[in-house]
Write a protein that holds these residues in place. Structure first.
Motif, PDB file in Angstrom:
ATOM      1  N   PRO A  75       0.721  -1.479  -0.055  1.00 55.30           N
ATOM      2  CA  PRO A  75      -0.066   0.019   0.092  1.00 55.30           C
ATOM      3  C   PRO A  75       0.802   1.365   0.059  1.00 55.30           C
ATOM      4  O   PRO A  75       0.345   2.383  -0.274  1.00 55.30           O
ATOM      5  N   THR A 113       1.359   0.615 -14.956  1.00 56.25           N
ATOM      6  CA  THR A 113       0.789  -0.630 -14.768  1.00 56.25           C
ATOM      7  C   THR A 113       1.260  -1.608 -15.578  1.00 56.25           C
ATOM      8  O   THR A 113       1.445  -2.863 -15.556  1.00 56.25           O
ATOM      9  N   THR A 129      -1.104   4.427 -13.531  1.00 55.51           N
ATOM     10  CA  THR A 129      -1.753   4.319 -12.392  1.00 55.51           C
ATOM     11  C   THR A 129      -1.388   4.947 -11.288  1.00 55.51           C
ATOM     12  O   THR A 129      -0.244   5.602 -11.436  1.00 55.51           O
ATOM     13  N   THR A 130      -2.221   5.394 -10.266  1.00 56.24           N
ATOM     14  CA  THR A 130      -1.898   5.799  -9.018  1.00 56.24           C
ATOM     15  C   THR A 130      -2.215   4.770  -7.886  1.00 56.24           C
ATOM     16  O   THR A 130      -2.084   5.285  -6.636  1.00 56.24           O
ATOM     17  N   ASP A 131      -2.386   3.672  -8.183  1.00 55.64           N
ATOM     18  CA  ASP A 131      -2.532   2.417  -7.454  1.00 55.64           C
ATOM     19  C   ASP A 131      -1.367   2.072  -6.883  1.00 55.64           C
ATOM     20  O   ASP A 131      -0.957   1.512  -7.718  1.00 55.64           O
ATOM     21  N   LYS A 134      -0.940  -1.627  -7.964  1.00 55.90           N
ATOM     22  CA  LYS A 134      -0.900  -2.039  -9.429  1.00 55.90           C
ATOM     23  C   LYS A 134       0.246  -1.554 -10.218  1.00 55.90           C
ATOM     24  O   LYS A 134       0.749  -2.049 -11.112  1.00 55.90           O
TER      25      LYS A 134
END
Length: 497
Positions: A75, A113, A129-131, A134
């Motif tokens: 995270p 990603t 992506t900003t996740d 991923k």
């Protein structure tokens, strides 16, 4: 005479040339000098441009690699990647305008990603992506830096300048090999203490852990198994991966998948490590792939291969399990004990008359006031060659039980020199609360591994135990860059563009 004539001739010709003042070579030289000077400036400008571009590219490469090394699908991976890039931005750009280092404002960063199929294709928004779960790649761009041209300045074109920039894309890949298809929930999830800190505490390492317990499921239909790294998720494939010291295949960094459903052959698979060959493993007594540990003392009654489990166990369990009061780590629902096991009771009944061992690291004598872990005691018995010593008359499984394997028909001398501890295995540690949806039934989906850990089997699995518990102690975490990670964690950080 001949020499005199030559000398006379040379003098005469020299006297004739001395008065010559017409300067025929001066004009060509005057015209050539500006050209030579201009070419020299162009060469210098070209060298400066090449050096500037090279230094910018080297900086972009270093920043991309530093950021990519943090992209472990956790995270906080993007936060750590940005921090690594921020801390590394100190690249000198002495060939460009000004004397300051490259500012962070001149660095743009995107996390990706995936990459386009062709290196010639531009990176699209669909790749970005900003996740943090991923992000597998990071793109770093150094914005254009200006270089003033010496040639143009001398020639009177003061406004002429050249700009150059650089970009790099790096990716992180990691696999974990030799991992048994088992997991436990992270006891430090939702805790103020990190798992890394917790696992280093001696008091935690002696806590007994009920790793796989039918009565304590992390999700509906989930019994603590993982889909094997190689092959199918059938019960036979899972059992085989549990029984060998090097399970085939490697788990990728993007996570593991839980394997729902109970596997009845789990006990047979794990118990070969204790010199117990039952069920489908009866024919594996001579196979070195299913060899036992060098020390298999377990508290079984009888002798030879006719031993049977007693009502108790050789290493006492933490008392809180008997009273259902193991509540120090609520997120694990009581699967982590208190660590206050009865060392003195174990030692006096197993080795009556022998003094309590002295801790080699601290120099202090082990006792119930200074408890070791069960794994430390097990390794002490091996180091002191106590496997052949029969358990005392008051011990579980006594009289006559020893720690030396009896049932294995393979090369027992090779067992003594075995560098692999068969009562130790590597398993995953997952944030079960954060990924509760993936833990339930057949919902599936990849779950990032919080960490991998090395675990010690404290006792065989009891086939009559309805809960089917795997009792272990955590020895240490398998953290990248440490000795524990050798032959297990394989990290690769590389430039891909």
């Amino acid at each position: 005479m001949f020499n005199k004539r030559i000398v006379h001739y040379l003098r005469r010709e020299a006297d004739r040339l001395l008065p010559e003042t017409r300067g025929a070579i001066v004009m060509p030289l005057a015209l050539l000098l500006p050209v030579l000077f201009g070419v020299s400036l162009l060469v210098i400008d070209g060298g400066r441009y090449f050096s500037l571009q090279t230094s910018l590219q080297a900086g972009a490469d270093a920043l991309a690699l530093a950021g990519a090394a943090e992209l472990d699908a956790r995270p906080d991976s993007i936060t750590r990647a940005n921090r690594a890039i921020d801390n590394l931005v100190a690249n000198d750009q002495r060939f460009g305008d000004g004397t300051a280092s490259i500012s962070r404002d001149l660095i743009s960063v995107r996390f990706l990603t995936s990459l386009p199929a062709s290196d010639a294709a531009a990176i699209a928004n669909a790749n970005v992506t900003t996740d943090p779960l991923k992000a597998g790649f990071v793109e770093v761009r150094v914005q254009p830096v200006t270089m003033r041209n010496l040639f143009a300045t001398v020639a009177g074109y003061a406004g002429t300048a050249t700009q150059t920039s650089a970009s790099a894309v790096a990716g992180f890949d990691s696999v974990a090999c030799n991992v048994a298809p088992l997991f436990m929930c992270n006891p430090a999830e939702d805790s103020a203490v990190s798992l890394s800190v917790l696992a280093r505490q001696p008091s935690f390492r002696r806590r007994l852990i009920a790793m796989r317990d039918k009565g304590n499921q992390p999700g509906s239909g989930n019994y603590g198994f993982l889909v094997p790294a190689e092959g199918n998720s059938g019960a036979t494939n899972v059992s085989n991966a549990l029984s060998v010291d090097r399970p085939p295949g490697c788990y990728p960094k993007n996570g593991v998948e839980v394997r729902p459903g109970y596997i009845a052959a789990t006990a047979d698979a794990l118990n070969v490590r204790f010199d117990i060959y039952e069920g489908g493993f009866k024919s594996s007594k001579g196979d070195p792939n299913f060899r036992p540990a060098v020390n298999v003392r377990k508290g079984f009654a009888g002798s030879g291969c006719s031993m049977s489990a007693t009502a108790d166990h050789i290493f006492p369990r933490d008392p809180c399990y008997a009273t259902n009061s193991c509540t120090d780590f609520p997120v694990t629902n009581g699967s982590v004990g208190g660590g206050n096991w009865d060392f003195e009771g174990y030692w006096t009944r197993t080795f009556p008359g022998k003094p309590f061992p002295v801790d080699a690291d601290t120099g202090e004598t082990w006792s119930n006031a200074n408890r070791p872990s069960r794994y430390q005691v097990y390794r002490y018995e091996i180091a002191q060659n106590l496997m052949s010593t029969p358990s005392g008359p008051g011990s579980l499984g006594a009289p006559g039980e020893t720690g030396a394997p009896q049932c294995y028909t393979g090369d027992k001398e090779a067992l003594k020199a075995d560098t692999v501890d068969r009562r130790v295995f590597v398993a995953a540690i997952l944030d079960c609360k954060a990924y509760a949806d993936q833990m339930s039934g057949n919902s599936g989906g990849k779950i990032p591994v919080t960490s991998y850990g090395k675990f010690f089997l404290t006792e065989p699995m009891d086939k009559n135990d309805a809960a089917g518990t795997v009792w272990v102690e955590m020895i240490e975490l398998v953290e990248p860059g440490t000795a524990a990670a050798r032959n297990i964690i394989r990290d690769t950080v590389q430039l891909v563009r």
